[in-house]
Design a protein around this motif. Structure first.
Motif: not given
Ligand code: ASP
Length: 437
Positions: A66-71, A143-146, A157-167
């Motif tokens: 949910x967090x990934x897709x939604x963000x 910050x996630x490395x993977x 927080x790592x998922x948030x950073x990744x989702x923001x960048x991807x978005x």
């Protein structure tokens, strides 16, 4: 009016029944061996253990997708980096302010009620508190490395950073980006519907969790620590019924009665799971479907809030710090008070909203002001009960900030906010589902 507040009412009934029956089960311990077998082996260690664990697992399984897709959807439809910066600035400032208010109020009340004066230091049990990470490590860990490992470990927080960048990248990818974005938006609808479907299981899950807790623990521990316990409860109630409504009215001119009515089921989920993280799917659904907060704001503010913003936890830490200082006869200076406020506010950044994490944060605070960490053993007896209550406050605080930020960004649909039936989950399995033709 739809077949209305069905689910909230059922959860409430399940909760009250579980507390009453669980407490009775605790009293009945040791009366006869066959009753002990039924309560301990069949119910607490059998049926209700399975139901409770399955309930929490079904909520948790939704969090990462949910967090990934939604963000990703939210970030992909944010106009510019500037807009994201403004959203982030407002959200984080409000989170810090509400937490600072919470802990200041808590310390003030604790000074007034003096819960630790005359506390019995000999009644300590041994306590094994996990060490909190250093501040530098906390920042590095954001910050996630993977990204796959981040998702597998549920590192919010790592998922948030990744989702923001991807978005943001999707936003800059023209037609290709648009196609991917449509896919994410479809997934978002499906996952939110999964949240709605699984919420129907809640009354059983809540009953099982609370029955198990009360049958095991009972209410006896409260008596010994009543001044501490009720000071925390009083400040939690003040935060919930005075501070949040004042902020909603003062900053956004929103009706706090409507807000609190719509928050009830989310608060009950928080109460029974003791985890802002596990409650997140329900919090996000409530914010978007019931309160009219746009996905762009909700998908950013709420996952961040589940990790960063723990006002209820800060309240416990404020009262506990004063309690422990009083119990050990140590005076806190004005500087110590400021240190506690700053540390408790910042400590929440690196700690996810899961049961009992408040105690890890408390150990950080106590160390900062030179109080004995073993003091935690004095309050641990009632912490499980307080954890439930402070988690309700935590999720309410996150949603209050989401509504205020959404209103200020013109991303709040006030027709939905003011409609008592908007997004209700009723008795009918289909009600509350979205996107159906
Ligand atoms: N259980 C709380 C939460 O998830 C954190 C804590 O206070 O321990 O929000």
């Amino acid at each position: 009016m739809k077949h209305a507040h069905g689910l909230t009412q059922k959860i409430l009934i399940a909760m009250v029944l579980a507390i009453i029956l669980g407490t009775c089960a605790q009293w009945l311990q040791g009366v006869t061996p066959w009753l002990d077998t039924i309560i301990n082996d069949w119910l607490v260690g059998g049926l209700f253990l399975i139901l409770g664990k399955v309930f929490v697992a079904t909520l948790k399984l939704l969090v990462v997708p949910l967090v990934l897709v939604s963000l990703v959807c939210g970030a992909a439809s944010l106009g510019s980096g500037k807009q994201l910066g403004r959203l982030g600035g407002k959200t984080i400032s409000l989170y810090l302010i509400t937490t600072a208010i919470a802990i200041s109020l808590a310390m003030l009340m604790a000074m007034l009620f003096e819960p630790g004066v005359g506390a019995n230091l000999t009644s300590q049990s041994t306590v094994n508190i996990q060490q909190a990470s250093s501040f530098a490590q906390v920042i590095i860990d954001i910050f996630p490395s993977n990204p796959i490992a981040a998702m597998a470990d549920g590192k919010m927080l790592q998922i948030i950073v990744f989702a923001l960048l991807l978005g943001m990248a999707i936003n800059h990818s023209g037609d290709v980006g648009q196609r991917i974005r449509n896919q994410f938006e479809d997934w978002n609808v499906v996952i939110l519907n999964l949240v709605t479907m699984l919420m129907h299981f809640a009354p059983f899950g809540v009953f099982a969790l609370l029955f198990t807790l009360f049958a095991r623990q009972g209410l006896g521990a409260i008596a010994e620590l009543s001044v501490y316990f009720f000071t925390v409860v009083l400040v939690l109630v003040m935060q919930m019924l005075l501070i949040y409504p004042a902020l909603l009215v003062g900053l956004s001119r929103l009706n706090p009665v409507i807000f609190m009515n719509k928050m009830r089921s989310t608060q009950l989920f928080g109460f029974s799971t003791s985890s802002s993280n596990a409650t997140l799917p329900v919090t996000m659904r409530t914010a978007e479907e019931r309160l009219g907060v746009d996905n762009r704001v909700a998908s950013f503010c709420l996952p961040l809030g589940a990790t960063l913003n723990m006002d209820g936890t800060a309240i416990m830490q404020g009262v506990a710090t004063v309690f422990i200082a009083q119990a050990y006869g140590i005076d806190l200076s004005a500087m110590d008070f400021l240190t506690v406020i700053a540390t408790a506010t910042l400590a929440s950044i690196g700690t996810a909203g899961v049961p009992g994490v408040g105690l890890v944060m408390l150990s950080m605070v106590l160390t900062q002001v030179g109080l004995p960490v073993e003091g935690i053993a004095l309050i641990i007896g009632v912490d499980r009960l307080l954890d439930m209550m402070r988690t309700s406050v935590n999720v309410t605080g996150d949603t209050t900030v989401a509504c205020i930020v959404a209103k200020s960004e013109k991303q709040l649909d006030e027709t939905v906010f003011n409609d008592p039936d908007a997004g209700l989950v009723g008795d009918d399995m289909d009600s509350g589902l979205i996107g159906k033709k």
